[in-house]
Design an enzyme around this catalytic site. Sequence first.
Site, short mmCIF file in Angstrom:
data_model
loop_
_atom_site.label_atom_id
_atom_site.label_comp_id
_atom_site.label_asym_id
_atom_site.label_seq_id
_atom_site.Cartn_x
_atom_site.Cartn_y
_atom_site.Cartn_z
N THR A 132 0.87 -1.19 0.00
CA THR A 132 0.00 0.00 0.00
C THR A 132 0.90 1.22 0.00
OG1 THR A 132 -1.85 -1.02 1.15
CG2 THR A 132 -1.57 1.32 1.50
N ARG A 148 -15.08 -6.36 -0.06
CA ARG A 148 -14.37 -5.87 1.13
C ARG A 148 -13.68 -4.52 0.85
NH1 ARG A 148 -8.80 -4.42 2.59
NH2 ARG A 148 -8.56 -4.85 4.80
N VAL A 149 -13.90 -3.58 1.77
CA VAL A 149 -13.23 -2.28 1.69
C VAL A 149 -12.40 -2.12 2.96
CG1 VAL A 149 -13.60 0.21 1.68
CG2 VAL A 149 -15.05 -1.26 0.27
N THR A 153 -0.74 2.15 6.88
CA THR A 153 -0.66 0.88 6.14
C THR A 153 -0.64 -0.27 7.13
OG1 THR A 153 0.67 -0.52 4.71
CG2 THR A 153 1.86 1.16 5.97
N ASP A 187 -9.26 0.15 5.27
CA ASP A 187 -9.18 1.44 5.97
C ASP A 187 -8.81 2.59 5.05
OD1 ASP A 187 -6.66 0.01 5.70
OD2 ASP A 187 -5.75 1.64 6.82
N GLY A 244 -6.16 -3.53 7.59
CA GLY A 244 -7.17 -2.48 7.50
C GLY A 244 -8.31 -2.57 8.49
N1 ASP Z 1 -4.45 -1.20 4.86
C1 ASP Z 1 -4.64 -1.89 3.62
C2 ASP Z 1 -6.00 -2.56 3.64
O1 ASP Z 1 -6.35 -3.13 4.64
C3 ASP Z 1 -3.59 -2.90 3.34
C4 ASP Z 1 -2.17 -2.47 3.59
O2 ASP Z 1 -1.92 -1.39 4.07
O3 ASP Z 1 -1.26 -3.25 3.30
O4 ASP Z 1 -6.67 -2.56 2.65
#
Ligand code: ASP
Length: 348
Positions: A214, A242-243, A265, A245, A268
Amino acid sequence: MKKLLLISCLFTLLLTCKNTPDTVEKSTATETTVNDFAIVIHGGAGTILKKNMSDEKEAQYKAKLEEAIKVGYDILKQGGSSLDAVEKTINVLEDSPLFNAGKGAVFTNEETIELDASIMDGKSLNAGASAGTKTVKNPINLARKIMEVSPHVMMAGHGAETYAKEQGLELVNQDYFKTENRLNSLKRVKEREANKEKTIAFYDDTIKDSKFGTVGCVALDKSGNLAAGTSTGGMTNKRFGRVGDVPIIGAGTYANNATCAVSGTGWGEFFIRATVAHDISALMEYKGLSLQEAANEVIQKKVPNLGGNGGIIAVDKNGDMVMDFNTAGMYRASMNDKGELYIGIYKE
Ligand code: ASP
């Protein structure tokens, strides 16, 4: 009468002093300007270990982080806005197959790519976010359009794509985003799932490339304006729309000129539940903590106490920069107003 007033004033003063240490954990941080402008980026946090990384791969990551941050740095140096710096820097990372954003994003359970992004302006507290888009080449650009042109804060799926088209943003087909590495990660996750090694398989740091990458950027410009942005493909094997953070303002992204700009990151679901980015800002605003203290409180205590992990990058209104994570590593870089560049991957 005067004597009574004086005694009452003294009493109030005494009470205030007594209450201070209990109610406000005030930081000793000064309000002195550290940097006139500053920029910090991340390329994801997770189990990033030196022993699993070839010298060649490491060099590729470092080179791309440097290329990206210098784009934003140049904008800021020339007096450009923190929003421009954030957007253009993230574009470089979105266009690189190394990161889990734009090209190189992770696969969903159905072998598709669904992207989330958000951006926030610390001056106006305006924000824009898009969730689950499949054709927008650079989702951070869409987030900015949503913030600046539309009356809304968040758009999702087909509607967000229609809006992107209307705004003249570049659209691509799904093949553009897909890379072999990420497809292999999906296969590995699915194999584990089939072997019933894990109930929730999409988050598994032990599976190579299953999540990392990310991208995010925070910046302070010469006018004192803060901005934050984040862009991601989410988590490998995600399903049911799925969504994470990232497009949720206050979870993965937050900026407020009164405090700081934050991009996160990590896992989430926990970042949403811990309202990570806003919590850091709120600890500064309401409790008087320094940026480092606030980040520490949330990243080293609140998130792991819930069972989650990850990291953040942040810059405050004085140009103080923080890169904090509770994982083995986080791709990260920062540049101050003197042009001093820092690049890190592992824990130091
Ligand atoms: N935070 C991101 C999510 O959960 C994934 C990540 O940061 O690697 O979609």
